[in-house]
Design an enzyme around this catalytic site. Structure first.
Site, short mmCIF file in Angstrom:
data_model
loop_
_atom_site.label_atom_id
_atom_site.label_comp_id
_atom_site.label_asym_id
_atom_site.label_seq_id
_atom_site.Cartn_x
_atom_site.Cartn_y
_atom_site.Cartn_z
N CYS A 149 -2.17 9.34 2.55
CA CYS A 149 -1.72 8.78 1.28
C CYS A 149 -2.69 9.04 0.14
O CYS A 149 -2.31 9.05 -1.03
CB CYS A 149 -1.45 7.29 1.42
SG CYS A 149 -2.88 6.32 1.96
N GLU A 198 0.87 -1.18 0.00
CA GLU A 198 0.00 0.00 0.00
C GLU A 198 0.90 1.23 0.00
O GLU A 198 1.45 1.62 1.03
CB GLU A 198 -0.92 -0.01 1.23
CG GLU A 198 -1.86 -1.19 1.29
CD GLU A 198 -2.82 -1.23 0.12
OE1 GLU A 198 -3.09 -0.16 -0.47
OE2 GLU A 198 -3.31 -2.31 -0.21
#
Length: 580
Positions: free
Chosen positions: A335, A301
């Site tokens: 993010c 991720e």
């Protein structure tokens, strides 16, 4: 000397206390400090923030403060090789013991029981409920998060995930029947989810609880043992996770390892059955390289520059409120935060003005005094973000205070696509605005860059939105809002290309941490039908094999009876044909 220790120095090193960089061609940190490679500067130097703490500790007379130290090959710097060898060996032994203990616990098959898994999930729910104030305090110390943000962004999502897993676990863990062909119509054919084994989860510092514990929930639900490595950058949160997990979960199956690069490096040398890493793409490649030595699958991720397109035919007030919320939450350290804006030239000035008004509405005239505005995690990232301002015009904000790691919400204009702020993920409260002539130009701009973790578009026209979805690629896409797709457990959360691989959340977490085993339980009956595949061969048999194997059958209980009778008739027919 052990590989990776300072016996590998190829040139004498000297400490210059006025600066803070290590030449990138030095190899003495090659194995110890793999994370330093993620901090490569354009000058060819590597920042020292991620170097192992043991170097500071063992050489405190030489390196008094990591953020103000520089090493360069001028004069000798003596290291205590024996002490560092002993420390390295201790780390290695500790990681081996941790991985070995988790492996032994998994092999006991304790976690195979669905009831046991549910008990562990319920225990994690108690952990959150009983320690919410302590979690909020740790997050306030690390990131200046308030209690409301702690509940909304860290705890509520975990509670929702636990509730979903408890409700659906029995269904997800059950055998999954699949279509059969005529040759297997009387047999059991299904997919059986089973645990992968021992999983390593390396968490992130920006949302230290949700990005460590949400993958842990999926791994537990799937029946795995877990070694959890929270980020040492958010040190208060990591220490609390280390303290609480053994109090609530099985101490052998679920273990927490704290520490820095040295510990992570040693962990990655061990064999795991799956590794999940949340962080940047440079370190993601290093994790993937380490995993490849054991043929270990990975879920990465990562991040990237998530674009946000604003069409001229949109409610600009609403769009700017939602963009500002997504961008400046957690001081931009998210993010999937919008990284930059692409907007039509005709609305450029209006977008800037509305963003200014929204920032004041959210955080007041002085965001530094707002209890809702977070701080940059440390001085390393503070200085990195400030360096991105080079070559850009500040339209609003720009104030900063190094002592408190404060950077105000900042809007940048006259931004060149080749400027420094457009070359890397910002991960901070800077919002560049670039102009385009139309949606096609915006799509072209996005497609010329790495595939982002998220993509945002604001437009009234659904045809335009569908065009953007069809002609771009990203981990996820949200139209007319930002970040909300993260909250939907029915959607996979993950990247593509440079922004990551694999996905989790909800059932996707369960599937990520499960092996989907192909199972066929064949009957010993109907041997007459099966004789068609045995030697000696014949053209007639080949025709029958084609009919029996290529025809897929999907039926319920009534169909089972029908095809059972059909199978009996086929057996009789085949016997007659074979006799002739």
């Amino acid at each position: 000397m052990k590989k990776g220790c300072h016996s590998e120095i190829v040139a004498p090193l000297h400490l210059d206390p006025k600066t803070r960089f290590l030449p990138s061609n030095s190899v003495w940190l090659r194995d110890f400090c793999f994370f330093t490679r993620s901090n490569m500067a354009e000058s060819g130097e590597v920042e020292l923030d991620y170097c192992p703490r043991l170097i500071c500790k063992e050489n405190s007379g030489y390196i008094k403060k990591l953020s103000t130290a520089r090493l360069n090959p001028l004069l000798p710097l003596n290291f205590n090789h024996e002490k560092q060898d002993m420390t390295a060996q201790k780390n290695m032994d500790q990681m081996k013991n941790t991985a070995g203990k988790a492996r032994a616990a998994f092999n006991s098959r304790k976690a195979c029981s669905l009831e046991f898994r549910k008990q562990q999930l319920q225990a994690l729910r108690r952990l959150l409920t009983e320690n919410e104030d302590r979690i909020a305090d740790a997050l306030h110390k690390d990131l200046n998060k308030n209690k409301l943000d702690t509940r909304v962004f860290e705890i509520m999502g975990l509670e929702g995930e636990i509730a979903l897993l408890l409700e659906k676990l029995t269904e997800w863990a059950a055998p999954r029947p699949v279509e059969r062909n005529i040759l297997t119509l009387m047999d059991e054919v299904y997919i059986q989810p089973e645990p992968l084994g021992v999983v390593l989860i390396i968490g992130a510092w920006n949302y230290p609880f949700v990005l460590s514990l949400q993958p842990l929930l999926g791994a537990i639900a799937a029946g795995n043992a877990v070694v959890l490595k929270p980020s040492e950058v958010s040190e208060n949160s990591a220490a609390l996770i280390k303290e609480l997990i053994p109090k609530y979960l099985d101490k052998d199956l679920y273990q927490v390892v704290c520490g820095g690069v040295a510990e992570t490096t040693e962990l990655l040398k061990e064999k795991f059955d799956h590794i999940m890493y949340t962080g940047n793409s440079t370190v993601g490649k290093i994790v993937m390289e380490a995993a490849a030595k054991h043929l270990t699958p990975v879920t990465l991720e990562l991040g990237g520059k998530s674009p946000c397109y604003i069409d001229k035919n949109v409610d600009i007030d609403t769009a700017c409120r939602r963009i500002a919320w997504g961008k400046f939450t957690n001081c931009g350290q998210t993010c999937i935060a919008p990284d930059y804006i692409l907007c039509d030239k005709s609305i450029h000035e209006k977008v800037i003005e509305r963003l200014k008004e929204t920032i004041k509405e959210f955080y007041g005239e002085d965001p530094k005094k707002s209890p809702d505005y977070c701080r940059i995690i440390n001085t390393h990232h503070f200085k990195r973000i400030l360096s991105l301002l080079e070559g850009s015009k500040v339209a609003y904000g720009g104030q900063y205070d190094e002592a408190s790691c404060y950077i105000a919400p900042t809007i940048l204009t006259d931004v060149s696509p080749t400027s420094k702020v457009m070359k890397e993920e910002i991960f901070g409260p800077l919002l560049p605005i670039l102009t385009v002539n139309n949606v096609d130009e915006a799509i072209q701009f996005i497609n010329q860059r790495d595939k982002p973790l998220a993509l945002y578009a604001f437009c009234h026209d659904k045809k335009v939105l569908k065009k953007i979805v069809a002609e771009t690629s990203s981990g996820g896409v949200t139209a007319n809002d930002t970040m909300i797709h993260f909250t939907i457990s029915a959607l996979p959360f993950g990247g593509v290309g440079n922004s990551g691989m694999g996905a989790y959340h909800g059932k996707f977490s369960f599937d990520t941490f499960s092996h989907h085993r192909a199972c066929l339980i064949k009957s010993l009956k109907m041997e007459t039908v099966n004789k068609v595949r045995y030697p000696p061969g014949s053209p007639e048999k080949v025709k029958w094999i084609k009919r029996l194997i290529t025809k897929q059958v999907n039926f319920g209980k009534l169909g089972l009876v029908f095809f059972g009778l059909l199978g009996a008739l086929l057996a009789v027919l085949m016997k007659v044909l074979l006799l002739h």
